[in-house]
Design a protein around this motif. Sequence first.
Motif, PDB file in Angstrom:
ATOM      1  N   ARG A  80      31.138  30.176  45.489  1.00  0.00           N
ATOM      2  CA  ARG A  80      32.203  31.171  45.342  1.00  0.00           C
ATOM      3  C   ARG A  80      31.670  32.588  45.442  1.00  0.00           C
ATOM      4  O   ARG A  80      32.273  33.449  46.079  1.00  0.00           O
ATOM      5  N   ALA A  81      30.519  32.866  44.839  1.00  0.00           N
ATOM      6  CA  ALA A  81      29.960  34.217  44.861  1.00  0.00           C
ATOM      7  C   ALA A  81      29.614  34.636  46.289  1.00  0.00           C
ATOM      8  O   ALA A  81      29.879  35.773  46.696  1.00  0.00           O
ATOM      9  N   ALA A  82      29.042  33.714  47.051  1.00  0.00           N
ATOM     10  CA  ALA A  82      28.700  34.023  48.444  1.00  0.00           C
ATOM     11  C   ALA A  82      29.959  34.233  49.272  1.00  0.00           C
ATOM     12  O   ALA A  82      29.999  35.084  50.172  1.00  0.00           O
ATOM     13  N   GLN A  84      32.790  35.397  48.123  1.00  0.00           N
ATOM     14  CA  GLN A  84      33.286  36.717  47.741  1.00  0.00           C
ATOM     15  C   GLN A  84      32.533  37.811  48.490  1.00  0.00           C
ATOM     16  O   GLN A  84      33.137  38.739  49.039  1.00  0.00           O
ATOM     17  N   ASP A  85      31.202  37.693  48.552  1.00  0.00           N
ATOM     18  CA  ASP A  85      30.392  38.684  49.269  1.00  0.00           C
ATOM     19  C   ASP A  85      30.763  38.724  50.745  1.00  0.00           C
ATOM     20  O   ASP A  85      30.881  39.798  51.348  1.00  0.00           O
ATOM     21  N   PHE A  86      30.952  37.551  51.336  1.00  0.00           N
ATOM     22  CA  PHE A  86      31.301  37.480  52.755  1.00  0.00           C
ATOM     23  C   PHE A  86      32.661  38.117  53.012  1.00  0.00           C
ATOM     24  O   PHE A  86      32.858  38.815  54.016  1.00  0.00           O
ATOM     25  N   SER A  87      33.609  37.908  52.099  1.00  0.00           N
ATOM     26  CA  SER A  87      34.956  38.463  52.282  1.00  0.00           C
ATOM     27  C   SER A  87      34.947  39.985  52.269  1.00  0.00           C
ATOM     28  O   SER A  87      35.855  40.619  52.814  1.00  0.00           O
ATOM     29  N   LYS A 478      40.056  33.261  37.800  1.00  0.00           N
ATOM     30  CA  LYS A 478      39.914  32.287  38.884  1.00  0.00           C
ATOM     31  C   LYS A 478      40.299  32.938  40.204  1.00  0.00           C
ATOM     32  O   LYS A 478      41.105  33.865  40.213  1.00  0.00           O
ATOM     33  N   PRO A 479      39.751  32.465  41.347  1.00  0.00           N
ATOM     34  CA  PRO A 479      38.835  31.338  41.469  1.00  0.00           C
ATOM     35  C   PRO A 479      37.419  31.693  41.010  1.00  0.00           C
ATOM     36  O   PRO A 479      36.990  32.845  41.117  1.00  0.00           O
ATOM     37  N   SER A 480      36.735  30.708  40.483  1.00  0.00           N
ATOM     38  CA  SER A 480      35.359  30.877  40.040  1.00  0.00           C
ATOM     39  C   SER A 480      34.677  29.520  40.087  1.00  0.00           C
ATOM     40  O   SER A 480      35.324  28.498  40.344  1.00  0.00           O
ATOM     41  N   GLU A 481      33.387  29.516  39.845  1.00  0.00           N
ATOM     42  CA  GLU A 481      32.675  28.250  39.780  1.00  0.00           C
ATOM     43  C   GLU A 481      33.253  27.412  38.633  1.00  0.00           C
ATOM     44  O   GLU A 481      33.730  27.961  37.642  1.00  0.00           O
ATOM     45  N   PRO A 482      33.215  26.085  38.752  1.00  0.00           N
ATOM     46  CA  PRO A 482      33.857  25.226  37.742  1.00  0.00           C
ATOM     47  C   PRO A 482      33.415  25.500  36.309  1.00  0.00           C
ATOM     48  O   PRO A 482      34.213  25.396  35.381  1.00  0.00           O
ATOM     49  N   ASP A 483      32.156  25.866  36.117  1.00  0.00           N
ATOM     50  CA  ASP A 483      31.651  26.067  34.756  1.00  0.00           C
ATOM     51  C   ASP A 483      31.595  27.545  34.363  1.00  0.00           C
ATOM     52  O   ASP A 483      31.005  27.903  33.337  1.00  0.00           O
ATOM     53  N   PHE A 495      39.546  39.137  43.353  1.00  0.00           N
ATOM     54  CA  PHE A 495      39.851  38.083  44.317  1.00  0.00           C
ATOM     55  C   PHE A 495      39.111  38.375  45.622  1.00  0.00           C
ATOM     56  O   PHE A 495      38.571  39.463  45.836  1.00  0.00           O
ATOM     57  N   PHE A 496      39.099  37.393  46.513  1.00  0.00           N
ATOM     58  CA  PHE A 496      38.449  37.557  47.808  1.00  0.00           C
ATOM     59  C   PHE A 496      38.990  38.797  48.525  1.00  0.00           C
ATOM     60  O   PHE A 496      40.201  39.035  48.579  1.00  0.00           O
ATOM     61  N   GLY A 497      38.098  39.595  49.076  1.00  0.00           N
ATOM     62  CA  GLY A 497      38.489  40.780  49.832  1.00  0.00           C
ATOM     63  C   GLY A 497      38.833  41.985  48.977  1.00  0.00           C
ATOM     64  O   GLY A 497      39.158  43.044  49.511  1.00  0.00           O
ATOM     65  N   ILE A 498      38.775  41.840  47.651  1.00  0.00           N
ATOM     66  CA  ILE A 498      39.104  42.941  46.742  1.00  0.00           C
ATOM     67  C   ILE A 498      37.812  43.558  46.213  1.00  0.00           C
ATOM     68  O   ILE A 498      36.952  42.852  45.674  1.00  0.00           O
ATOM     69  N   LYS A 499      37.686  44.876  46.361  1.00  0.00           N
ATOM     70  CA  LYS A 499      36.484  45.577  45.901  1.00  0.00           C
ATOM     71  C   LYS A 499      36.884  46.684  44.922  1.00  0.00           C
ATOM     72  O   LYS A 499      37.126  47.824  45.313  1.00  0.00           O
ATOM     73  N   PRO A 500      36.983  46.349  43.622  1.00  0.00           N
ATOM     74  CA  PRO A 500      37.344  47.378  42.640  1.00  0.00           C
ATOM     75  C   PRO A 500      36.176  48.313  42.358  1.00  0.00           C
ATOM     76  O   PRO A 500      35.007  47.901  42.408  1.00  0.00           O
ATOM     77  N   VAL A 501      36.495  49.570  42.071  1.00  0.00           N
ATOM     78  CA  VAL A 501      35.498  50.542  41.624  1.00  0.00           C
ATOM     79  C   VAL A 501      36.107  51.337  40.474  1.00  0.00           C
ATOM     80  O   VAL A 501      37.333  51.450  40.350  1.00  0.00           O
ATOM     81  N   LEU A 502      35.247  51.889  39.628  1.00  0.00           N
ATOM     82  CA  LEU A 502      35.683  52.768  38.550  1.00  0.00           C
ATOM     83  C   LEU A 502      35.258  54.190  38.868  1.00  0.00           C
ATOM     84  O   LEU A 502      34.137  54.425  39.341  1.00  0.00           O
ATOM     85  N   MET A 503      36.149  55.134  38.617  1.00  0.00           N
ATOM     86  CA  MET A 503      35.901  56.547  38.912  1.00  0.00           C
ATOM     87  C   MET A 503      35.856  57.359  37.620  1.00  0.00           C
ATOM     88  O   MET A 503      36.635  57.104  36.690  1.00  0.00           O
ATOM     89  N   ASP A 504      34.977  58.364  37.599  1.00  0.00           N
ATOM     90  CA  ASP A 504      34.958  59.260  36.447  1.00  0.00           C
ATOM     91  C   ASP A 504      35.929  60.419  36.669  1.00  0.00           C
ATOM     92  O   ASP A 504      36.624  60.491  37.694  1.00  0.00           O
ATOM     93  N   ALA A 505      35.967  61.344  35.706  1.00  0.00           N
ATOM     94  CA  ALA A 505      36.936  62.443  35.759  1.00  0.00           C
ATOM     95  C   ALA A 505      36.690  63.378  36.932  1.00  0.00           C
ATOM     96  O   ALA A 505      37.601  64.090  37.375  1.00  0.00           O
TER      97      ALA A 505
END
Length: 710
Positions: A80-82, A84-87, A478-483, A495-505
């Motif tokens: 799943r992590a790979a 996500q990176d590919f997406s 989810k989605p995530s690895e089963p454990d 989620f796949f294709g989503i790249k969140p970032v946090l911004m300061d003031a």
Amino acid sequence: MRSGASPKRRNTAHQTVGNDPGRVACAELSSWVNAMWLPAKCAAAGRGVWASRLCVLRRSGSNTAAFMPEAAGFGGVSGRAALQDFSLSDGDSFWAAAARHRLSWSRPFRTVRDCDLSRGRIKWFEDGELNVSVNCLDRHVHTCPERVALIWERDERGSEVRYTYRELLEMTCRVGNLLRRRGVKKGDCVTIYMPTCPLAVASMLACARIGAAHNVVFAGFSAEALAERIRDAQSSTVITVNQGVRGGKVTELKKTVDAAVQSCPTVQQVFVAMRTEKPVTMTARDVAMEEEMLKEDVVCEPAAMSSEDILFLLYTSGSTGKPKGLVHTQAGYLLYAALTHRYVFSYQDGDVFGCVADIGWITGHSYTVYGPLANGATTVLFESTPVYPDPGRYWDMVERLKINQFYGAPTAIRLLLRYGDQWVNKYDRSSLKTLGSVGEPINTEAWEWYHRVVGEGRCPVVDTWWQTETGGICIAPKPSEPDAEIVPGMAMRPFFGIKPVLMDAEGKVLTTNNTSGALCMAQPWPGMARTIHNDHQRFIETYFRPYPGYFFTGDGAYRSKEGYYQITGRLDDVINVSGHRIGTAEIEDVVNQCPAVAESAVIGYSHSIKGEAVYAFVVLKKDVNVPEAELSKELKSIVSEKIAKYASPDLIQFVKRLPKTRSGKIMRRVLRKVVESDLDSLGDLSTLDDPTAVQEIIQGHQELLSKGQL
């Protein structure tokens, strides 16, 4: 509608009808669809090239491809992590594979995307053509016509009605032909003001079928709020019912529409269906919907729509007084709704998906209608309330309908928690596999009760974050690895294709973990809104100008040391009441219309059930002699009538003046601190025009506390 929202249906469970001419017509239509709309590699139910490729990969032990068939073409991607990176690193390949596999195209796309967030330009699969209703209905009728598409859980408990994909297609085609015959054409916008019911779903899909946009307005909105949305959408056609039924109470929806269209010169016709037996007064512009549907054929030719043609408008409240008509288009929205529905909830073919949201909100659009139907699912339409006729309503429904995924709001979970475990334990919930939460962050106590009691400790709880603007779920466990762990009260993973970032003031990206900031998105995704209807400049200024090159969500978030996301609340003047967003300016505009009111300021405050409730500070005009209790009741009534009941202030504090800067800006931050009793964090008040106003407000607030009104 009275007998199940279709002229041919009665209030019974599904029955197979032999020698039905509708069946023959639908079969003919399915053959046409197979020839014209379903190239082998795009066919439903994993057919053709993709199915054989998936079988090979399963034999070779590729868990990634078994999880997501599209990954068969992603060389070297495992886990799943790979994925996500590919997406994110190769988004064009990821989304192109998903679109070709998940959707049926009448003309394949060549260009995946043309996006520039700094200019608010978002286009996906632009040169492709398809039809959303074909993707939601025809291709499933072709492979499994008798699969149940909808289970209508009517307000009257135990009287559910089932509709197969064949029957829903027939109803949709009849509505589509009726709209066409009555002059609705491609590019028009139809306003739908209906409770959650099969005919409302068919009306949405019929609009999509003939190329008209739909504008679904929550059936709890007032005549004035409805009229404003009809005018902005420039609708000439409205669809409604005689009466709505919810929680044992009847609402006069036709009367609301009659009042609304008085100020809507564009409206030429109103289709009226019958939810109850009570007749209503019909005018020259009104059309008896079921009666006219009976005259229509069950085959309706679908329009070939460009990916970027408008699918629907949906109005959401912002920080100004005017609601925003957010525009969602065809292919990108449908793809994202379908993909998130399948993977966030671990949906499997044959599951019964129970989203209890009203179709008037984006959750009802994406996870009651479009996402589940695109996936060929059985989806539940919930017409009632969590406590009617008793607090066991949800769980009785889970037992009767054998619901596998249950998706509800924290406000309902908190309400039911107060009634105790016995109302849950009374019913068999062994069918449940996944529990979902939507509308606002869920608090830890409610999360743990939901998981421990409702889910018996075995069902993962997915706390989903998304908005009308995003089209579908963006952050969820989810989605995530089963454990993989799930932390209570956190949305957690993009989620796949989503790249969140946090911004300061200062507008800089915060790169470390264990930090908080403004939540933005660094990359576009197919499901996001394209513009605000008739006001693209406002779209740019609201979502792209605050942080150039990024999509600004308006929410704040915390990123934990593990990299998980937790939503901390709105950063603008928007209140989230029971999962319904409402702008403070919209409420203030209504309050200020009262002849006795000079000005007002509205904020949200913490509420044990609703999450947030509305607190209004009101300055009266001089020489007003009306008792405050009477005036308070009147103001609450005005807001209920002009917007909706959920927007009505829970508390009204009358004050002599509001805290303002010398430039005249109301300091709502100070008002929030007073209501939160966080007086040590009021900050520097010397910049206020009159700092003594704050002390007067504090004193008045404490008096309300002493009287037990808070």
